[in-house]
Design a protein around this motif. Sequence first.
Motif, PDB file in Angstrom:
ATOM      1  N   LEU A 125       5.583   7.325   2.152  1.00 55.21           N
ATOM      2  CA  LEU A 125       6.055   7.578   3.096  1.00 55.21           C
ATOM      3  C   LEU A 125       3.984   7.889   4.273  1.00 55.21           C
ATOM      4  CD1 LEU A 125       7.434  11.127   2.116  1.00 55.21           C
ATOM      5  CD2 LEU A 125       8.544   9.153   2.855  1.00 55.21           C
ATOM      6  N   LEU A 126       3.401   7.594   4.090  1.00 56.65           N
ATOM      7  CA  LEU A 126       2.238   7.469   4.378  1.00 56.65           C
ATOM      8  C   LEU A 126       2.331   5.998   5.786  1.00 56.65           C
ATOM      9  CD1 LEU A 126      -0.229   8.615   5.551  1.00 56.65           C
ATOM     10  CD2 LEU A 126      -1.269   7.893   3.397  1.00 56.65           C
ATOM     11  N   MET A 127       2.576   4.880   4.717  1.00 57.38           N
ATOM     12  CA  MET A 127       2.833   3.477   5.448  1.00 57.38           C
ATOM     13  C   MET A 127       3.618   3.219   5.861  1.00 57.38           C
ATOM     14  SD  MET A 127       0.234   2.209   3.231  1.00 57.38           S
ATOM     15  CE  MET A 127      -0.950   2.318   1.467  1.00 57.38           C
ATOM     16  N   VAL A 128       5.060   3.860   6.720  1.00 55.78           N
ATOM     17  CA  VAL A 128       5.995   3.879   6.741  1.00 55.78           C
ATOM     18  C   VAL A 128       5.778   4.571   8.122  1.00 55.78           C
ATOM     19  CG1 VAL A 128       8.520   4.642   7.311  1.00 55.78           C
ATOM     20  CG2 VAL A 128       7.402   3.750   4.928  1.00 55.78           C
ATOM     21  N   TRP A 129       4.913   6.085   8.062  1.00 51.35           N
ATOM     22  CA  TRP A 129       5.095   6.926   8.794  1.00 51.35           C
ATOM     23  C   TRP A 129       3.760   5.425   9.881  1.00 51.35           C
ATOM     24  CZ3 TRP A 129       0.254  10.264   9.938  1.00 51.35           C
ATOM     25  CH2 TRP A 129      -0.515  11.346  10.701  1.00 51.35           C
ATOM     26  N   VAL A 130       2.470   5.679   9.542  1.00 48.89           N
ATOM     27  CA  VAL A 130       1.344   4.610   9.991  1.00 48.89           C
ATOM     28  C   VAL A 130       1.949   3.460  10.793  1.00 48.89           C
ATOM     29  CG1 VAL A 130      -0.864   4.018   9.907  1.00 48.89           C
ATOM     30  CG2 VAL A 130      -0.230   5.992   9.198  1.00 48.89           C
ATOM     31  N   GLY A 131       3.148   2.653  10.362  1.00 52.40           N
ATOM     32  CA  GLY A 131       3.712   1.447  10.193  1.00 52.40           C
ATOM     33  C   GLY A 131       2.920   0.440   9.578  1.00 52.40           C
ATOM     34  N   ILE A 132       2.582   0.251   8.382  1.00 52.20           N
ATOM     35  CA  ILE A 132       2.073  -0.987   7.948  1.00 52.20           C
ATOM     36  C   ILE A 132       2.707  -1.272   6.614  1.00 52.20           C
ATOM     37  CG2 ILE A 132      -0.695  -0.730   9.117  1.00 52.20           C
ATOM     38  CD1 ILE A 132      -1.076   1.139   6.215  1.00 52.20           C
ATOM     39  N   ALA A 133       3.701  -0.537   6.606  1.00 51.96           N
ATOM     40  CA  ALA A 133       4.765  -1.104   5.091  1.00 51.96           C
ATOM     41  C   ALA A 133       5.063  -2.152   5.536  1.00 51.96           C
ATOM     42  CB  ALA A 133       5.764   0.070   4.861  1.00 51.96           C
ATOM     43  N   ASN A 134       5.161  -2.754   4.145  1.00 52.83           N
ATOM     44  CA  ASN A 134       5.630  -4.232   3.900  1.00 52.83           C
ATOM     45  C   ASN A 134       5.277  -4.944   4.622  1.00 52.83           C
ATOM     46  OD1 ASN A 134       7.780  -5.311   2.676  1.00 52.83           O
ATOM     47  ND2 ASN A 134       8.866  -4.278   4.208  1.00 52.83           N
TER      48      ASN A 134
ATOM     49  N   ILE B  24     -11.978   7.446   2.343  1.00 55.51           N
ATOM     50  CA  ILE B  24     -10.742   6.911   1.908  1.00 55.51           C
ATOM     51  C   ILE B  24     -10.317   7.622   1.045  1.00 55.51           C
ATOM     52  CG2 ILE B  24     -10.548   5.354   0.346  1.00 55.51           C
ATOM     53  CD1 ILE B  24     -12.785   3.124   1.969  1.00 55.51           C
ATOM     54  N   PHE B  25     -11.012   8.662   0.334  1.00 54.35           N
ATOM     55  CA  PHE B  25     -10.011   9.623  -0.175  1.00 54.35           C
ATOM     56  C   PHE B  25      -9.839  10.285  -0.085  1.00 54.35           C
ATOM     57  CE2 PHE B  25     -12.225  10.035  -5.372  1.00 54.35           C
ATOM     58  CZ  PHE B  25     -12.572   8.944  -5.085  1.00 54.35           C
ATOM     59  N   SER B  26     -10.354  11.205   0.869  1.00 59.07           N
ATOM     60  CA  SER B  26      -9.391  12.454   1.848  1.00 59.07           C
ATOM     61  C   SER B  26      -7.930  10.900   1.610  1.00 59.07           C
ATOM     62  CB  SER B  26      -9.991  12.411   3.030  1.00 59.07           C
ATOM     63  OG  SER B  26     -11.102  12.976   2.676  1.00 59.07           O
ATOM     64  N   ALA B  27      -7.487   9.814   2.351  1.00 54.83           N
ATOM     65  CA  ALA B  27      -6.598   9.627   2.680  1.00 54.83           C
ATOM     66  C   ALA B  27      -5.598   8.905   1.695  1.00 54.83           C
ATOM     67  CB  ALA B  27      -7.304   8.074   4.136  1.00 54.83           C
TER      68      ALA B  27
END
Lengths: 275, 299, 359
Positions: A125-134, B24-27
Amino acid sequence: MKMVRRVAFNLFAWSVVGLVAFPLIWMVITSVKPQFELFRIPPTFLPETVTFEHYWTLIYDTPFLKYMRNSLLIAFGTTLVVIVVATLGAHSLVRFRYPGRERLAQLVLFTYLLPSVVLVLPLYLLMVWVGIANSLFSLVVAYTTFALPYALWLLRSFMQGIPDDLEAAALVDGATRMEAFIDVILPQALPGIISTSLFTFILAWNEYLFALVLVNTDEARPLTTGVMNMLISSFNIEWSLLMAASVMMSLPLVIIFAFLSSYLTRGFGAGGVKG
Amino acid sequence: MATNPLDRRYALLGAVLIAPTILIFSAVIIYPLVSAIYLSLFTIFTPTLRGQWVGLGNYAELMASNEFWRSLANTFIWTVFTLTLQIVLGIAVALMLHQNMVFRSLARSLILFPYFVSTVVAVLVWRWLFNDLYGILNYLALISGLLQRPLDWLGSMPNAMISIVLVGAWKYFPFVVIAVLARLQSIPDQLYEAAKMDGAGPIARFFDVTLPQLKEVLVVVILLRAIWDFKEFDLIYLLTGGGPVISTQTLPLMVYKEAFGLNDMGRASAIAVSMMLVMLVFMVLYLRSAGRSEREGAR
Amino acid sequence: MSDIVFSGVRKAFGSAIALHGLDLTIRSGEFVSLLGPSGCGKTTTLRMLAGLEFPTQGTISIGSRVVNDVPPGKRDIAMVFQSYALYPHMSVAENIAYPLKKRGMPRAERETRVKAAAETLQLGALLQRKPRQLSGGQQQRVALGRALVRDPVAFLLDEPLSNLDAKLRAHMRAELIELHRSLGKTFVYVTHDQLEAMTMSDRIAVMNEGVLQQFATPKEVYEAPANTFVATFIGSPSMNMFEGALADGVFSHPALRVPVTPEASGHGSRLLLGVRPEDMTLGAGPLNGTIRVVEPSGHETIVLLDFAGTTVTVRAPPDMPLGIGSVLACDVKSSRLHLFDAVSGLRIAARFGAALPPA
């Protein structure tokens, strides 16, 4: 009598070793057999004709090289980031005094044991949200979740083995703390850093779950999921081809084993190994 | 706390050095961990990521779900059997490698290799070995008379469970070997000589001298391996995919299936969190009992 | 000049107190030993002087400068560690040159200085070796070389000889004394070995449990110990203590009586009379001890006697017939007795008369 027992023991021990190594030996043998020879009954143990056609097919007719490039980039990237961050962090945990330091060390141990499967969904979800997924980068980020605690833990125990007096001597000799770190601690920690780098590289090279969840394009797919895809997507399974892919995938390991195996055993001694 | 300016400066430098780690740990660890717990209170449709608050509803459903309990049981079965095999094999092979044998370092490398090889590679090789028509295992079993007809190693029960347990043991026992071997090399010879003088045979020496010396390292090894086996995903997913049906589905596989097969991320998170709790409980119980037996041993 | 002054220095590690308010002035050019059992605070004191630990309270100054927040490298001190702390990845020459390099000295000058230091310590042939290729004694010399190459105001030495064998230790002791004389610099020397402290120091600071017990010359520490700790810590075998009371100018113990004239009042009634083993004469005298243990060591024999329940160690000549269980007559040298308050342990200055037989 003693001689006989020695020979018997060696025979026994080596058959055990052979049994353990057999699947890997079989992998190499299969990879150089022509496809039709695989379906012979009874199977041939040693190939009647040795062929490297599967390796050529792999390189020219499949995205294997692309996967390999991705795997190399991801593994080197992860190793670089993790080793730099963890070396500084471990040095701080071992030689500096500040509140919360012990807590932090415990936290590292805890995260070292955390199941990836708990983190993978929120990370997705985080990757999708930040836009770096894939992307390759998303995998480097995801791999730090297990590689960083692991590297920190390992480097911490390596650095605890370096006597405090060395840093003290450098300070008295006129070095600042950072200079003492660079001039004295780093050279001493180098074997530990090499060994931790190797383990980190291997972990990243072999990772499967994050790659499965976070990446679904050949542009960013590493070898693990890439090769598995070749198995699943092909209509009839070409085992020789897959075995050739397996052999190629294991090449970095063979290199490490051949030239740097003492660093591997050292790493085991220092902090146990992630599975 | 630090009143001396120099001391404070050092503490600050220490904090700067650890800062990237903490960031990094937090993120990527703390935030996802908290977020996993939060997600587990929703039902989330994976393709759209739209969610709806259900509170503890996911957990209530899990408690009532046969599949969850079955998966939990599978996880335990897999962990207990593969771990036991790993430990027994690991100690045996370590004892073997501790003896004088020719090309010992080559033997050690070969033994170690399965551990470092990618799970994907291991699985591909084993699936080829297990192949029902052309696999070498079936062939060898047939000609040696062990089997009357080819065996479906991965597609039926209990074969599938036995197969993953065996492959797991093969892949992970080298970890035990190395840890035990390192400890064996540090046991002083005097202990064995003293035992010999007292008339202890090789078997008595193993149980009276070697095993007690290994106890400490085994406690750690068992803990680590148990945790790692419990959360194993790759090996089982790639070998059987949890099948036949759900016969070899462990909790990590169920998480994946819920999230990406059945498209409910909330429920998947709830399973993941429950699994972590189970792990924590067992870890605490284990450490307690290991600590207690340590204290009794010291007495 | 560059005196080293500790004033009111306290050090706590969390709730554990390592040093309770230390006041100490080390004069420029002096050889001072910090002597005490392990955990007495001597190493902490030295490390605070080096800047490796920080005082919780109080100030440390070198010369006119308060160095509390001066980093170790800028204090103009050199230190020799118990473990030598040689940099394993550097050659001997690089080890010795390191402090010069950190001071930005040009290469050519560095090399001359390293050569000179190596010359002084007879390390010339070893300059290209790595520390692990050296013997313990050679490593010790390299550590010294690294310290003296930069010509600091003070040398701090933390048990530098404790990892050497007995013979080499005696030799290095002589060499350190010689080095101190020729350099004329301040030496602060931490040790738990009283022989080292007694033979090398101008003054000894005896410490125990984070408290300075006495700071005086070796002669004074031996002849006029400030309290029972110093009295029993210095000297081997330890000083014997007879516990008794003072009445009508006579100290009485069940096994001996000694006329005593204290030079000051204000002490309690329970007193300790101290006698060093070497200050007892055997064969004749008003005291009778029963022989319990006899330990011959060749050049002398150590004898443990029982004086009405008090065990007393004496030195006897090697040829003296000593039967266990038999009674031995002895005397004490009345000019060499010590008196302490039994409660506070503090020394009481006094004059003594000849010993009398027990009442």
